[in-house]
Design a protein around this motif. Structure first.
Motif, PDB file in Angstrom:
ATOM      1  N   VAL A   1       0.859  -1.180   0.000  1.00 35.81           N
ATOM      2  CA  VAL A   1       0.000   0.000   0.000  1.00 35.81           C
ATOM      3  C   VAL A   1       0.896   1.231   0.000  1.00 35.81           C
ATOM      4  O   VAL A   1       1.726   1.398   0.904  1.00 35.81           O
ATOM      5  CB  VAL A   1      -0.929   0.029   1.237  1.00 35.81           C
ATOM      6  CG1 VAL A   1      -1.832   1.261   1.188  1.00 35.81           C
ATOM      7  CG2 VAL A   1      -1.761  -1.248   1.315  1.00 35.81           C
ATOM      8  N   ASP A   2       0.743   2.077  -1.029  1.00 41.08           N
ATOM      9  CA  ASP A   2       1.588   3.267  -1.080  1.00 41.08           C
ATOM     10  C   ASP A   2       0.847   4.478  -1.629  1.00 41.08           C
ATOM     11  O   ASP A   2      -0.261   4.376  -2.141  1.00 41.08           O
ATOM     12  CB  ASP A   2       2.904   3.008  -1.828  1.00 41.08           C
ATOM     13  CG  ASP A   2       2.686   2.593  -3.280  1.00 41.08           C
ATOM     14  OD1 ASP A   2       1.715   3.026  -3.906  1.00 41.08           O
ATOM     15  OD2 ASP A   2       3.525   1.820  -3.796  1.00 41.08           O
ATOM     16  N   ASP A   3       1.480   5.625  -1.461  1.00 40.17           N
ATOM     17  CA  ASP A   3       0.933   6.929  -1.848  1.00 40.17           C
ATOM     18  C   ASP A   3       1.954   7.625  -2.733  1.00 40.17           C
ATOM     19  O   ASP A   3       2.976   8.093  -2.253  1.00 40.17           O
ATOM     20  CB  ASP A   3       0.669   7.749  -0.571  1.00 40.17           C
ATOM     21  CG  ASP A   3       0.388   9.230  -0.843  1.00 40.17           C
ATOM     22  OD1 ASP A   3       0.161   9.601  -2.007  1.00 40.17           O
ATOM     23  OD2 ASP A   3       0.410  10.004   0.119  1.00 40.17           O
ATOM     24  N   PRO A   4       1.700   7.659  -4.064  1.00 37.65           N
ATOM     25  CA  PRO A   4       2.668   8.305  -4.963  1.00 37.65           C
ATOM     26  C   PRO A   4       2.579   9.826  -4.926  1.00 37.65           C
ATOM     27  O   PRO A   4       3.400  10.507  -5.528  1.00 37.65           O
ATOM     28  CB  PRO A   4       2.250   7.776  -6.332  1.00 37.65           C
ATOM     29  CG  PRO A   4       0.784   7.541  -6.212  1.00 37.65           C
ATOM     30  CD  PRO A   4       0.547   7.109  -4.780  1.00 37.65           C
ATOM     31  N   ASP A   5       1.595  10.358  -4.211  1.00 33.69           N
ATOM     32  CA  ASP A   5       1.396  11.805  -4.189  1.00 33.69           C
ATOM     33  C   ASP A   5       2.060  12.474  -2.986  1.00 33.69           C
ATOM     34  O   ASP A   5       1.831  13.646  -2.710  1.00 33.69           O
ATOM     35  CB  ASP A   5      -0.107  12.129  -4.173  1.00 33.69           C
ATOM     36  CG  ASP A   5      -0.817  11.539  -5.387  1.00 33.69           C
ATOM     37  OD1 ASP A   5      -0.193  11.496  -6.466  1.00 33.69           O
ATOM     38  OD2 ASP A   5      -1.968  11.108  -5.251  1.00 33.69           O
ATOM     39  N   ALA A   6       2.868  11.715  -2.243  1.00 31.18           N
ATOM     40  CA  ALA A   6       3.503  12.272  -1.052  1.00 31.18           C
ATOM     41  C   ALA A   6       4.441  13.409  -1.449  1.00 31.18           C
ATOM     42  O   ALA A   6       5.335  13.213  -2.268  1.00 31.18           O
ATOM     43  CB  ALA A   6       4.280  11.182  -0.321  1.00 31.18           C
ATOM     44  N   PRO A   7       4.238  14.588  -0.877  1.00 28.49           N
ATOM     45  CA  PRO A   7       5.084  15.721  -1.269  1.00 28.49           C
ATOM     46  C   PRO A   7       6.351  15.784  -0.424  1.00 28.49           C
ATOM     47  O   PRO A   7       6.316  15.609   0.783  1.00 28.49           O
ATOM     48  CB  PRO A   7       4.199  16.937  -0.981  1.00 28.49           C
ATOM     49  CG  PRO A   7       3.311  16.494   0.136  1.00 28.49           C
ATOM     50  CD  PRO A   7       3.215  14.987   0.085  1.00 28.49           C
ATOM     51  N   ASP A   8       7.464  15.979  -1.093  1.00 31.29           N
ATOM     52  CA  ASP A   8       8.733  16.183  -0.401  1.00 31.29           C
ATOM     53  C   ASP A   8       9.528  17.112  -1.297  1.00 31.29           C
ATOM     54  O   ASP A   8       9.915  16.740  -2.396  1.00 31.29           O
ATOM     55  CB  ASP A   8       9.468  14.850  -0.211  1.00 31.29           C
ATOM     56  CG  ASP A   8      10.782  15.022   0.537  1.00 31.29           C
ATOM     57  OD1 ASP A   8      11.329  16.144   0.530  1.00 31.29           O
ATOM     58  OD2 ASP A   8      11.266  14.050   1.123  1.00 31.29           O
TER      59      ASP A   8
ATOM     60  N   VAL B   1      -1.240  17.889   2.760  1.00 30.52           N
ATOM     61  CA  VAL B   1      -1.913  18.886   1.928  1.00 30.52           C
ATOM     62  C   VAL B   1      -2.673  18.175   0.818  1.00 30.52           C
ATOM     63  O   VAL B   1      -2.147  17.255   0.198  1.00 30.52           O
ATOM     64  CB  VAL B   1      -0.878  19.843   1.283  1.00 30.52           C
ATOM     65  CG1 VAL B   1      -1.580  20.815   0.334  1.00 30.52           C
ATOM     66  CG2 VAL B   1      -0.100  20.599   2.336  1.00 30.52           C
ATOM     67  N   GLY B   2      -3.911  18.614   0.578  1.00 26.41           N
ATOM     68  CA  GLY B   2      -4.645  18.132  -0.590  1.00 26.41           C
ATOM     69  C   GLY B   2      -5.126  16.692  -0.477  1.00 26.41           C
ATOM     70  O   GLY B   2      -4.991  16.045   0.553  1.00 26.41           O
ATOM     71  N   THR B   3      -5.667  16.217  -1.596  1.00 25.42           N
ATOM     72  CA  THR B   3      -6.168  14.849  -1.688  1.00 25.42           C
ATOM     73  C   THR B   3      -5.089  13.972  -2.295  1.00 25.42           C
ATOM     74  O   THR B   3      -4.543  14.305  -3.339  1.00 25.42           O
ATOM     75  CB  THR B   3      -7.436  14.795  -2.571  1.00 25.42           C
ATOM     76  OG1 THR B   3      -8.434  15.649  -1.996  1.00 25.42           O
ATOM     77  CG2 THR B   3      -7.981  13.382  -2.652  1.00 25.42           C
ATOM     78  N   HIS B   4      -4.790  12.869  -1.637  1.00 24.82           N
ATOM     79  CA  HIS B   4      -3.806  11.929  -2.165  1.00 24.82           C
ATOM     80  C   HIS B   4      -4.495  10.646  -2.605  1.00 24.82           C
ATOM     81  O   HIS B   4      -5.593  10.328  -2.151  1.00 24.82           O
ATOM     82  CB  HIS B   4      -2.762  11.586  -1.093  1.00 24.82           C
ATOM     83  CG  HIS B   4      -1.781  12.685  -0.834  1.00 24.82           C
ATOM     84  ND1 HIS B   4      -0.550  12.457  -0.283  1.00 24.82           N
ATOM     85  CD2 HIS B   4      -1.844  14.020  -1.044  1.00 24.82           C
ATOM     86  CE1 HIS B   4       0.111  13.602  -0.168  1.00 24.82           C
ATOM     87  NE2 HIS B   4      -0.664  14.565  -0.618  1.00 24.82           N
ATOM     88  N   ARG B   5      -3.788   9.911  -3.477  1.00 28.52           N
ATOM     89  CA  ARG B   5      -4.259   8.596  -3.926  1.00 28.52           C
ATOM     90  C   ARG B   5      -3.461   7.526  -3.172  1.00 28.52           C
ATOM     91  O   ARG B   5      -2.247   7.649  -3.012  1.00 28.52           O
ATOM     92  CB  ARG B   5      -4.035   8.436  -5.427  1.00 28.52           C
ATOM     93  CG  ARG B   5      -4.850   9.408  -6.275  1.00 28.52           C
ATOM     94  CD  ARG B   5      -4.364   9.407  -7.714  1.00 28.52           C
ATOM     95  NE  ARG B   5      -2.944   9.788  -7.779  1.00 28.52           N
ATOM     96  CZ  ARG B   5      -2.102   9.420  -8.761  1.00 28.52           C
ATOM     97  NH1 ARG B   5      -2.536   8.673  -9.751  1.00 28.52           N
ATOM     98  NH2 ARG B   5      -0.850   9.805  -8.741  1.00 28.52           N
ATOM     99  N   TYR B   6      -4.170   6.486  -2.767  1.00 22.64           N
ATOM    100  CA  TYR B   6      -3.541   5.386  -2.033  1.00 22.64           C
ATOM    101  C   TYR B   6      -3.793   4.104  -2.812  1.00 22.64           C
ATOM    102  O   TYR B   6      -4.944   3.729  -3.052  1.00 22.64           O
ATOM    103  CB  TYR B   6      -4.109   5.304  -0.609  1.00 22.64           C
ATOM    104  CG  TYR B   6      -3.803   6.575   0.133  1.00 22.64           C
ATOM    105  CD1 TYR B   6      -2.597   6.717   0.821  1.00 22.64           C
ATOM    106  CD2 TYR B   6      -4.649   7.673   0.052  1.00 22.64           C
ATOM    107  CE1 TYR B   6      -2.273   7.926   1.433  1.00 22.64           C
ATOM    108  CE2 TYR B   6      -4.331   8.880   0.652  1.00 22.64           C
ATOM    109  CZ  TYR B   6      -3.141   8.993   1.346  1.00 22.64           C
ATOM    110  OH  TYR B   6      -2.804  10.178   1.939  1.00 22.64           O
ATOM    111  N   PHE B   7      -2.697   3.474  -3.226  1.00 22.33           N
ATOM    112  CA  PHE B   7      -2.785   2.282  -4.060  1.00 22.33           C
ATOM    113  C   PHE B   7      -2.564   1.030  -3.217  1.00 22.33           C
ATOM    114  O   PHE B   7      -1.521   0.884  -2.574  1.00 22.33           O
ATOM    115  CB  PHE B   7      -1.759   2.353  -5.192  1.00 22.33           C
ATOM    116  CG  PHE B   7      -2.100   3.390  -6.223  1.00 22.33           C
ATOM    117  CD1 PHE B   7      -2.881   3.065  -7.324  1.00 22.33           C
ATOM    118  CD2 PHE B   7      -1.666   4.705  -6.083  1.00 22.33           C
ATOM    119  CE1 PHE B   7      -3.213   4.025  -8.273  1.00 22.33           C
ATOM    120  CE2 PHE B   7      -2.000   5.679  -7.023  1.00 22.33           C
ATOM    121  CZ  PHE B   7      -2.774   5.335  -8.124  1.00 22.33           C
TER     122      PHE B   7
END
Length: 168
Positions: free
Chosen positions: A61-68, A119-125
């Protein structure tokens, strides 16, 4: 006598690995219960259609939208599970299936870490893989370790995506 294998192959051709959740639809909103705004327990998951020859299942399970700012393309790993029994039909809320190994997520913890986007809406795969073998990995292994170990062993894959925006 023996049954012709063709019959079995026709039956199995219709079987496609599937990953669903009673908690949210593919592309839908993950309930707050399964995030840092709630109980932070993993959502219940249903598994179907593992192909013949499946020995174990992997769930990442991961989140490609994580901001760094330093690494814009960083992917945040929420849950790393391998050696799920091939016959698993479900993963209950709040725990991996018996017999499975839970590896290290991006928080450095060996558990499920729910969506917690700053921040914002993220997608979780939620990514499910059917493998033709078990993985011999140290329990503290990361997603990268698992991805490397399962190369050449993947029989089928399925994906469920949920979205989440943190309560302000």
């Amino acid at each position: 006598g023996r049954h012709p294998s063709i019959v079995m192959e026709e039956d199995s051709a219709a079987m496609t690995l599937q990953l669903t959740s009673p908690a949210f639809t593919d592309g839908g909103i993950i309930p707050a219960r399964h995030t840092c705004d709630g109980a932070d327990v993993n959502p219940p998951l249903s598994i179907a259609g593992a192909p013949p020859g499946t020995v174990s299942l992997v769930l990442l399970v991961d989140d490609p939208d994580a901001p760094d700012p330093k690494a814009p393309r960083v992917v945040w790993d929420h849950w790393v599970v391998w050696n799920l029994p091939a016959r698993s039909s479900a993963i209950a809320e709040g725990g991996a299936a018996p017999g499975a190994v839970v590896g290290t997520n991006s928080w450095g913890r060996r558990d499920y870490g729910g969506p917690c986007p700053p921040v914002g809406t993220h997608r979780y795969f939620f990514k499910l893989y059917a493998l033709d073998r078990e993985l011999d990995l140290a329990p503290a292994s990361t997603k990268k370790d698992v991805e490397g170990a399962m190369e050449g062993a993947i029989l089928a894959r399925a994906q469920l995506m949920g979205r989440y925006r943190k309560r302000s």
